[in-house]
Design a protein around this motif. Structure first.
Motif, PDB file in Angstrom:
ATOM      1  N   PRO A 245      52.551  19.681  45.196  1.00 53.34           N
ATOM      2  CA  PRO A 245      51.115  19.949  45.347  1.00 53.34           C
ATOM      3  C   PRO A 245      50.475  20.340  44.011  1.00 53.34           C
ATOM      4  O   PRO A 245      49.716  21.290  43.928  1.00 53.34           O
ATOM      5  CB  PRO A 245      51.078  21.101  46.350  1.00 53.34           C
ATOM      6  N   THR A 246      50.823  19.624  42.948  1.00 51.76           N
ATOM      7  CA  THR A 246      50.274  19.915  41.626  1.00 51.76           C
ATOM      8  C   THR A 246      49.408  18.759  41.157  1.00 51.76           C
ATOM      9  O   THR A 246      49.817  17.600  41.249  1.00 51.76           O
ATOM     10  CB  THR A 246      51.427  20.122  40.616  1.00 51.76           C
ATOM     11  N   TYR A 247      48.232  19.099  40.652  1.00 55.71           N
ATOM     12  CA  TYR A 247      47.303  18.077  40.174  1.00 55.71           C
ATOM     13  C   TYR A 247      47.054  18.271  38.683  1.00 55.71           C
ATOM     14  O   TYR A 247      46.985  19.414  38.217  1.00 55.71           O
ATOM     15  CB  TYR A 247      45.958  18.174  40.898  1.00 55.71           C
ATOM     16  N   HIS A 248      46.877  17.154  37.985  1.00 52.89           N
ATOM     17  CA  HIS A 248      46.439  17.219  36.597  1.00 52.89           C
ATOM     18  C   HIS A 248      44.968  16.846  36.573  1.00 52.89           C
ATOM     19  O   HIS A 248      44.564  15.884  37.213  1.00 52.89           O
ATOM     20  CB  HIS A 248      47.194  16.197  35.752  1.00 52.89           C
ATOM     21  N   ILE A 249      44.201  17.619  35.829  1.00 46.65           N
ATOM     22  CA  ILE A 249      42.770  17.368  35.733  1.00 46.65           C
ATOM     23  C   ILE A 249      42.461  17.193  34.251  1.00 46.65           C
ATOM     24  O   ILE A 249      42.695  18.106  33.466  1.00 46.65           O
ATOM     25  CB  ILE A 249      41.984  18.561  36.326  1.00 46.65           C
ATOM     26  N   ARG A 250      41.961  16.020  33.881  1.00 45.72           N
ATOM     27  CA  ARG A 250      41.794  15.726  32.463  1.00 45.72           C
ATOM     28  C   ARG A 250      40.456  15.082  32.145  1.00 45.72           C
ATOM     29  O   ARG A 250      39.927  14.322  32.946  1.00 45.72           O
ATOM     30  CB  ARG A 250      42.838  14.701  32.039  1.00 45.72           C
ATOM     31  N   LYS A 251      39.969  15.401  31.003  1.00 47.28           N
ATOM     32  CA  LYS A 251      38.821  14.680  30.448  1.00 47.28           C
ATOM     33  C   LYS A 251      38.810  14.998  28.954  1.00 47.28           C
ATOM     34  O   LYS A 251      38.812  16.173  28.575  1.00 47.28           O
ATOM     35  CB  LYS A 251      37.532  15.161  31.110  1.00 47.28           C
ATOM     36  N   ASP A 252      38.777  13.980  28.147  1.00 53.59           N
ATOM     37  CA  ASP A 252      38.862  14.151  26.700  1.00 53.59           C
ATOM     38  C   ASP A 252      39.976  15.135  26.358  1.00 53.59           C
ATOM     39  O   ASP A 252      41.088  14.984  26.812  1.00 53.59           O
ATOM     40  CB  ASP A 252      37.518  14.603  26.133  1.00 53.59           C
ATOM     41  N   GLU A 253      39.631  16.190  25.620  1.00 50.70           N
ATOM     42  CA  GLU A 253      40.689  17.129  25.226  1.00 50.70           C
ATOM     43  C   GLU A 253      40.898  18.250  26.244  1.00 50.70           C
ATOM     44  O   GLU A 253      41.747  19.121  26.068  1.00 50.70           O
ATOM     45  CB  GLU A 253      40.406  17.723  23.833  1.00 50.70           C
ATOM     46  N   MET A 254      40.120  18.187  27.337  1.00 51.25           N
ATOM     47  CA  MET A 254      40.251  19.240  28.365  1.00 51.25           C
ATOM     48  C   MET A 254      41.383  18.896  29.322  1.00 51.25           C
ATOM     49  O   MET A 254      41.509  17.752  29.742  1.00 51.25           O
ATOM     50  CB  MET A 254      38.940  19.372  29.137  1.00 51.25           C
ATOM     51  N   PHE A 255      42.155  19.884  29.665  1.00 51.70           N
ATOM     52  CA  PHE A 255      43.290  19.651  30.553  1.00 51.70           C
ATOM     53  C   PHE A 255      43.523  20.882  31.416  1.00 51.70           C
ATOM     54  O   PHE A 255      43.690  21.979  30.906  1.00 51.70           O
ATOM     55  CB  PHE A 255      44.534  19.353  29.711  1.00 51.70           C
ATOM     56  N   PHE A 256      43.493  20.699  32.718  1.00 53.91           N
ATOM     57  CA  PHE A 256      43.743  21.798  33.664  1.00 53.91           C
ATOM     58  C   PHE A 256      44.841  21.360  34.635  1.00 53.91           C
ATOM     59  O   PHE A 256      45.054  20.178  34.837  1.00 53.91           O
ATOM     60  CB  PHE A 256      42.503  22.116  34.508  1.00 53.91           C
ATOM     61  N   THR A 257      45.486  22.336  35.240  1.00 56.77           N
ATOM     62  CA  THR A 257      46.370  21.991  36.368  1.00 56.77           C
ATOM     63  C   THR A 257      45.941  22.803  37.577  1.00 56.77           C
ATOM     64  O   THR A 257      45.511  23.951  37.458  1.00 56.77           O
ATOM     65  CB  THR A 257      47.855  22.280  36.088  1.00 56.77           C
ATOM     66  N   LEU A 258      46.065  22.178  38.714  1.00 56.70           N
ATOM     67  CA  LEU A 258      45.679  22.823  39.967  1.00 56.70           C
ATOM     68  C   LEU A 258      46.876  22.787  40.895  1.00 56.70           C
ATOM     69  O   LEU A 258      47.484  21.728  41.089  1.00 56.70           O
ATOM     70  CB  LEU A 258      44.504  22.050  40.585  1.00 56.70           C
ATOM     71  N   GLU A 259      47.210  23.951  41.461  1.00 53.15           N
ATOM     72  CA  GLU A 259      48.340  23.992  42.385  1.00 53.15           C
ATOM     73  C   GLU A 259      47.929  24.696  43.657  1.00 53.15           C
ATOM     74  O   GLU A 259      47.141  25.647  43.624  1.00 53.15           O
ATOM     75  CB  GLU A 259      49.514  24.734  41.756  1.00 53.15           C
ATOM     76  N   CYS A 260      48.466  24.234  44.754  1.00 51.87           N
ATOM     77  CA  CYS A 260      48.172  24.874  46.038  1.00 51.87           C
ATOM     78  C   CYS A 260      49.508  25.268  46.646  1.00 51.87           C
ATOM     79  O   CYS A 260      50.343  24.414  46.928  1.00 51.87           O
ATOM     80  CB  CYS A 260      47.437  23.875  46.926  1.00 51.87           C
ATOM     81  N   GLU A 261      49.726  26.571  46.781  1.00 51.06           N
ATOM     82  CA  GLU A 261      50.985  27.045  47.367  1.00 51.06           C
ATOM     83  C   GLU A 261      50.662  27.997  48.497  1.00 51.06           C
ATOM     84  O   GLU A 261      50.134  29.087  48.265  1.00 51.06           O
ATOM     85  CB  GLU A 261      51.819  27.775  46.317  1.00 51.06           C
ATOM     86  N   GLY A 262      50.953  27.581  49.714  1.00 52.40           N
ATOM     87  CA  GLY A 262      50.645  28.416  50.867  1.00 52.40           C
ATOM     88  C   GLY A 262      49.160  28.696  50.944  1.00 52.40           C
ATOM     89  O   GLY A 262      48.348  27.769  50.935  1.00 52.40           O
ATOM     90  N   ASP A 263      48.817  29.986  50.943  1.00 53.47           N
ATOM     91  CA  ASP A 263      47.395  30.322  51.079  1.00 53.47           C
ATOM     92  C   ASP A 263      46.734  30.566  49.719  1.00 53.47           C
ATOM     93  O   ASP A 263      45.659  31.142  49.634  1.00 53.47           O
ATOM     94  CB  ASP A 263      47.221  31.538  52.001  1.00 53.47           C
ATOM     95  N   THR A 264      47.418  30.161  48.653  1.00 51.11           N
ATOM     96  CA  THR A 264      46.889  30.432  47.308  1.00 51.11           C
ATOM     97  C   THR A 264      46.623  29.136  46.527  1.00 51.11           C
ATOM     98  O   THR A 264      47.432  28.211  46.556  1.00 51.11           O
ATOM     99  CB  THR A 264      47.901  31.293  46.520  1.00 51.11           C
ATOM    100  N   VAL A 265      45.485  29.124  45.858  1.00 48.76           N
ATOM    101  CA  VAL A 265      45.155  28.007  44.963  1.00 48.76           C
ATOM    102  C   VAL A 265      45.145  28.574  43.546  1.00 48.76           C
ATOM    103  O   VAL A 265      44.529  29.613  43.295  1.00 48.76           O
ATOM    104  CB  VAL A 265      43.779  27.402  45.310  1.00 48.76           C
TER     105      VAL A 265
END
Lengths: 148, 544
Positions: free
Chosen positions: B468-488
């Motif tokens: 449940p891990t996502y990569h979020i990218r645009k140009d030099e910006m980079f984030f990761t998003l994870e959803c574990e149980g009741d927590t994002v």
């Protein structure tokens, strides 16, 4: 993204007149009208007011970032206003707000909206930049401070 | 040992497939669960154990020599080989589909330099190893070319899991590893195209003159660039045609069908099939059909790809490997050194200090699917023998085992990986943790945040179907998003924390509005009543 495109000297006011939150928002929308990309002024104002109703966009240190999304605009439009002495905007820190950055972008199209707000506001984290902005005497000076 | 004559070939194939699917799933699960090792290792080991050179020698009760040597003396039957080939096409098609080409073209120079460094060093040391140990007569010997090509491609999925666990995905090292791996993939495929072209041109046993190399390299590169350019140009038109069929199943099936056609075409022009499949995926990667196709093809991928890894394991002839075990160990060590140096050294010149360079180097270390596919192509085309194939498998096992351990270890020291402390402060990893009353609500918000970033024209993709891990990218910006149980959890660099917070707060406000509207809207209660009214009444009078 290119910050220079939406924010121009025509959409910058160094002396907002309004004394209330609603008056400031209306004045800022009028500045946006100057961009020439707004089809329906009232719809834009409504979008911004609805967003404000959910939670004030007044942050800390006098900065406010009112924004909204509506298809009454053709593309992302932006305005910057300065209110000497500040106005009660329901800000997070309870202090009056005096620097306003407004953005409105199309609802049904993808594109930077929050990203624009975040990028244009980033230099405002610096107290020295805020002080220079408040002391600016021309829109070009503001543009130079924020965009370079 | 005689071939498995006890069963009809088709029945034998069905049993083989069934056993492989069950055992690879179980083997992969155990290895992941108990040893926290990548599932691919379990799948390879299952293949090695039940293959014709180990337990396959023995008859299965009632089924005979299910995994014995094939009638022609091959390690696997033609039917199973066909499935493995199909699996490799599906794998590379999806791999191409997941490649963010625009990000790849735009992304940090560091990633590109690191990727090139890794590929050049790996190819040189891989091919060199074959020559230095007498397995190849020169740089143009097929064995040298294949050992070079096998060593190039990084399997970044394994490193990505470690980075995610250590919460370093958004760190400068993490971003560089992921960007370099994209470049590495593309370059690895081009290297394979050239190598296959050269080996086939030299197929008559006459060898190949240096003068012909440019022609072959040009042809391979030309096909690659030409097909990719045409694919990208026609992608939108092609996606419009696919959309005409409306159903996601039809769209995915047609896209996969075209990938197979392009794979066949690429084989016809003297390149490997997977190259065509990769180009098809890459072409579609810029359309809005990516998610639809991924979702539909993933099921096929999940069933077939473990069978591919096991089939590769089955081909390992322990007897043949024994003779070249020393070379295998050296080749594996060189494969480790080539990425650590090849990627680490350029990183040193791109703003990283010693800590950062080592992390980038070891992060690029694991080899996986592409190495195995290349080795498989080499073996079945006769370009390399059982011994060299075994060496390649050994290297894949060693790097896949060592990579995660070394990468995790390199982050034990919390020191910044950057030379300039002010850069370190900008890229310091920050966490935005949101706890919700239930996992359902957390998942709902995860989906909202993903949508919000897509609306801002960020490129968002899920790392793997089971993560449940996502990569979020645009140009030099980079984030990761994870959803574990009741927590994002949203991980960001300090530089872009404000943007991430603003995006999330808008979605939180939208959630609050929705909840408020739901509470006020009496229609919802009426709808609920209408839905269940009469469900269990005998006369059914109140029924829907």
């Amino acid at each position: 993204m290119n910050l220079k495109k939406p924010l121009t000297a025509e959409t910058i006011s160094l002396d907002l007149k309004g004394d209330s939150k609603d008056a400031i928002l209306a004045e800022m929308v009028d500045l946006l009208v100057a961009s020439g990309h707004i089809r329906d002024r009232e719809a834009v104002l409504k979008a911004v007011l609805e967003r404000e109703k959910r939670m004030s966009t007044g942050m800390q240190n006098g900065i406010a970032i009112p924004h909204g999304k509506t298809d009454s605009v053709d593309c992302l439009v932006a305005a910057l206003g300065i209110k000497r002495g500040g106005v009660d905007f329901g800000a997070l820190d309870g202090q009056p707000s005096n620097i306003f950055v407004m953005t409105v972008s199309p609802d049904s199209r993808t594109g930077p909206h929050i990203q624009f707000l975040a990028e244009i506001s980033r230099p405002l984290n610096d107290a020295a930049v805020r002080a220079k902005l408040l002391a600016a005497t021309s829109p070009d000076e503001v543009l130079h401070l924020l965009i370079g | 040992m005689s071939g498995p004559a006890e069963l009809h070939p088709l029945v034998q194939f069905v049993f083989q497939l069934g056993v492989l699917i069950v055992l690879t799933r179980v083997g992969g699960y155990w290895l992941r669960r108990w040893f926290r090792l990548p599932g691919v290792l379990g799948e390879l080991i299952v293949g090695m154990l039940i293959g014709p050179y180990a337990l396959g020698r023995f008859a299965w009760p009632g089924l005979g020599h299910l995994f014995g040597l094939a009638p022609g003396g091959g390690a696997v039957t033609p039917e199973l080989h066909a499935v493995a080939t199909f699996a490799s096409i599906v794998l590379l098609f999806l791999s191409g589909l997941e490649t963010d080409l625009s990000a790849f073209l735009r992304y940090s120079v560091v990633g590109t330099v690191v990727g090139i460094g890794g590929v050049v060093f790996s190819f040189y040391l891989g091919a060199g190893c074959a020559i230095w140990f007498g397995l190849a007569s020169g740089w143009l010997d097929p064995t040298a070319l294949f050992l070079g090509a096998i060593a190039t491609a990084t399997s970044v999925g394994i490193s990505a899991r470690i980075l995610s666990e250590r919460r370093k995905m958004a760190s400068p090292e993490g971003v560089t590893i992921l960007a370099a791996a994209v470049f590495d993939d593309v370059l690895g495929i081009i290297v394979l195209a050239i190598v296959v072209g050269m080996v086939r041109a030299a197929g008559d046993g006459q060898g190949i003159a240096w003068a012909d190399i440019l022609l072959i390299a040009g042809k391979a590169f030309g096909f690659w660039i030409g097909a990719t350019a045409i694919g990208l140009l026609l992608a939108r038109r092609f996606s419009r045609i696919l959309k005409y069929f409306q159903s996601p199943e039809a769209i995915a099936a047609l896209a996969l069908g075209c990938a197979l056609l392009l794979a066949g075409l690429s084989e016809m022009v003297g390149l490997a099939m997977i190259i065509g499949a990769y180009i098809m995926g890459l072409s579609l990667s810029r359309t809005d059909l990516v998610q639809v196709i991924q979702k539909e093809v993933e099921g096929l991928h999940n069933v077939l790809v473990p069978v591919f890894f096991a089939t590769m394991g089955m081909m390992v002839d322990f007897g043949a490997v024994q003779a070249v075990l020393k070379v295998g160990v050296v080749y594996s060590l060189l494969a480790v050194a080539s990425k650590v140096l090849g990627c680490g050294l350029p990183a040193l010149f791109c703003g990283f200090n010693r800590h950062g360079a080592v992390r980038v180097g070891v992060g690029m270390l694991p080899r996986g699917e592409v190495a195995l596919i290349v080795a498989g192509i080499g073996l079945t085309s006769g370009a390399i023998g059982q011994d060299v194939f075994g060496i390649a498998i050994l290297m894949t096992l060693v790097t896949t085992l060592l990579g995660p351990m070394l990468l995790a270890g390199s982050f034990e020291n919390p020191a910044s990986g950057l030379r300039k402390p002010e850069d370190a402060a900008k890229t310091e990893s920050k966490e935005i943790v949101l706890s919700f009353p239930s996992p359902d609500m957390a998942d709902f918000m995860r989906a909202r945040i993903v949508r919000a970033f897509r609306q801002e024209e960020f490129y968002v993709y899920r790392l793997a179907p089971d993560t449940p891990t996502y990569h979020i990218r645009k140009d030099e910006m980079f984030f990761t998003l994870e959803c574990e149980g009741d927590t994002v959890v949203l991980r960001v660099t300090a530089q872009y924390e404000a943007l991430a917070r603003l995006v999330v707060v808008e979605e939180m406000l939208a959630l609050r509005s929705m909840l408020h509207m739901a509470q006020e809207n009496v229609n919802i209660e009426t709808m609920e009543h209408e839905l269940v009214a009469g469900l269990f009444s005998d006369d059914g009078e109140d029924g829907p």
